[in-house]
Design a protein around this motif. Structure first.
Motif, short mmCIF file in Angstrom:
data_model
loop_
_atom_site.label_atom_id
_atom_site.label_comp_id
_atom_site.label_asym_id
_atom_site.label_seq_id
_atom_site.Cartn_x
_atom_site.Cartn_y
_atom_site.Cartn_z
N UNK A 23 0.84 -1.20 0.00
CA UNK A 23 0.00 0.00 0.00
C UNK A 23 0.87 1.25 0.00
N UNK A 24 0.45 2.25 -0.78
CA UNK A 24 1.22 3.48 -0.89
C UNK A 24 0.52 4.63 -0.18
N UNK A 25 1.26 5.71 0.03
CA UNK A 25 0.69 6.90 0.64
C UNK A 25 -0.26 7.58 -0.34
N UNK A 26 -1.31 8.15 0.21
CA UNK A 26 -2.18 9.00 -0.61
C UNK A 26 -1.60 10.42 -0.58
N UNK A 27 -2.17 11.30 -1.37
CA UNK A 27 -1.67 12.68 -1.46
C UNK A 27 -1.58 13.33 -0.07
N UNK A 28 -2.61 13.16 0.75
CA UNK A 28 -2.63 13.72 2.10
C UNK A 28 -1.49 13.13 2.94
N UNK A 29 -1.22 11.85 2.79
CA UNK A 29 -0.14 11.20 3.54
C UNK A 29 1.21 11.78 3.19
N UNK A 30 1.41 12.06 1.90
CA UNK A 30 2.67 12.67 1.46
C UNK A 30 2.80 14.10 1.99
N UNK A 31 1.71 14.85 1.90
CA UNK A 31 1.71 16.24 2.36
C UNK A 31 1.96 16.32 3.87
N UNK A 32 1.26 15.46 4.63
CA UNK A 32 1.42 15.46 6.09
C UNK A 32 2.83 15.04 6.50
N UNK A 33 3.39 14.07 5.81
CA UNK A 33 4.75 13.62 6.13
C UNK A 33 5.76 14.74 5.88
N UNK A 34 5.59 15.45 4.79
CA UNK A 34 6.47 16.57 4.48
C UNK A 34 6.32 17.67 5.53
N UNK A 35 5.10 17.94 5.95
CA UNK A 35 4.84 18.95 6.98
C UNK A 35 5.58 18.61 8.27
N UNK A 36 5.43 17.39 8.73
CA UNK A 36 6.05 17.00 10.00
C UNK A 36 7.58 16.98 9.88
N UNK A 37 8.09 16.52 8.76
CA UNK A 37 9.54 16.57 8.55
C UNK A 37 10.05 17.99 8.67
N UNK A 38 9.32 18.92 8.11
CA UNK A 38 9.73 20.33 8.16
C UNK A 38 9.57 20.94 9.54
N UNK A 39 8.63 20.46 10.33
CA UNK A 39 8.52 20.90 11.72
C UNK A 39 9.79 20.50 12.48
N UNK A 40 10.25 19.28 12.23
CA UNK A 40 11.49 18.83 12.89
C UNK A 40 12.67 19.70 12.46
N UNK A 41 12.75 19.98 11.18
CA UNK A 41 13.84 20.81 10.65
C UNK A 41 13.82 22.20 11.30
N UNK A 42 12.63 22.79 11.40
CA UNK A 42 12.51 24.13 12.00
C UNK A 42 12.93 24.13 13.46
N UNK A 43 12.86 22.95 14.09
CA UNK A 43 13.27 22.81 15.49
C UNK A 43 14.71 22.29 15.60
N UNK A 44 15.45 22.42 14.49
CA UNK A 44 16.87 22.05 14.45
C UNK A 44 17.15 20.60 14.81
N UNK A 45 16.25 19.73 14.42
CA UNK A 45 16.46 18.30 14.66
C UNK A 45 17.08 17.68 13.41
N UNK A 46 18.22 17.06 13.61
CA UNK A 46 18.97 16.44 12.53
C UNK A 46 19.06 14.95 12.82
N UNK A 47 18.74 14.14 11.85
CA UNK A 47 18.79 12.69 12.02
C UNK A 47 20.19 12.17 11.71
N UNK A 48 20.67 11.31 12.58
CA UNK A 48 21.93 10.61 12.32
C UNK A 48 21.67 9.28 11.63
N UNK A 49 20.48 8.72 11.86
CA UNK A 49 20.13 7.43 11.27
C UNK A 49 18.62 7.33 11.11
#
Length: 163
Positions: A23-49
């Motif tokens: 099963x794949x993400x729907x448009x909303x799933x892609x948009x929401x995932x991008x939103x949350x990823x950017x929230x982490x970025x704005x809070x200076x969270x960097x993933x090591x793994x």
């Protein structure tokens, strides 16, 4: 200090026939995932793994986070046990195998396992875990040997919080 971020995959296609694994993400799933990823970025969270279930929708979510965070998609670790189901003890054992030089690990998975892990690893998390939601936990340790009920909630982000 170690930071573990647990992410539930974005909203997936409920109508898709065939294999649940694909099963794949729907448009909303892609948009929401991008939103949350950017929230982490704005809070200076960097993933090591980044570690993802190998089910398509979870890996698709992980790829969106990777692209937004400028993390090499080819370095995402794909693990089938994150799709099949696991106990928190099994997850803790797996995390303990990771390099202690890493400070922040993000894991992408599925309910109910991702929610159960959040509840067991944190001191006081007892909420519903929506699609594309992520819980950041801090552990006052030097190695990835984590104990249940020891994670301090750093943040809990989910798409509806930003509507």
């Amino acid at each position: 200090m170690k930071r573990l971020i647990l992410v539930r995959h974005g909203k997936a296609d409920q109508q898709q026939t065939g294999n649940d694994f694909e099963r794949s993400l729907i448009k909303k799933g892609k948009k929401d995932s991008k939103l949350i990823a950017n929230v982490l970025i704005k809070n200076n969270i960097k993933a090591d793994l980044l570690i993802s279930s190998d089910a398509y929708r979870a890996f698709e979510t992980a790829k969106i986070f990777a692209e937004e965070m400028e993390y090499d998609v080819n370095h995402i670790i794909r693990e089938h046990f994150l799709y099949e189901g696991y106990t928190t003890g099994q997850l803790v054992d797996y995390i303990a195998e990771q390099d202690d030089n890493l400070k922040t690990i993000i894991i992408f998975g599925h309910n109910p396992f991702i929610s159960q892990s959040c509840i067991r690893l944190s001191k006081n998390f007892h909420q519903s875990f929506p699609t594309a939601g992520c819980l950041g936990l801090k552990f006052d340790v030097e190695t990835w040997h984590l104990e249940p009920d020891s994670g301090e909630i750093d943040f809990f982000e989910f798409p509806k919080k930003f509507l």
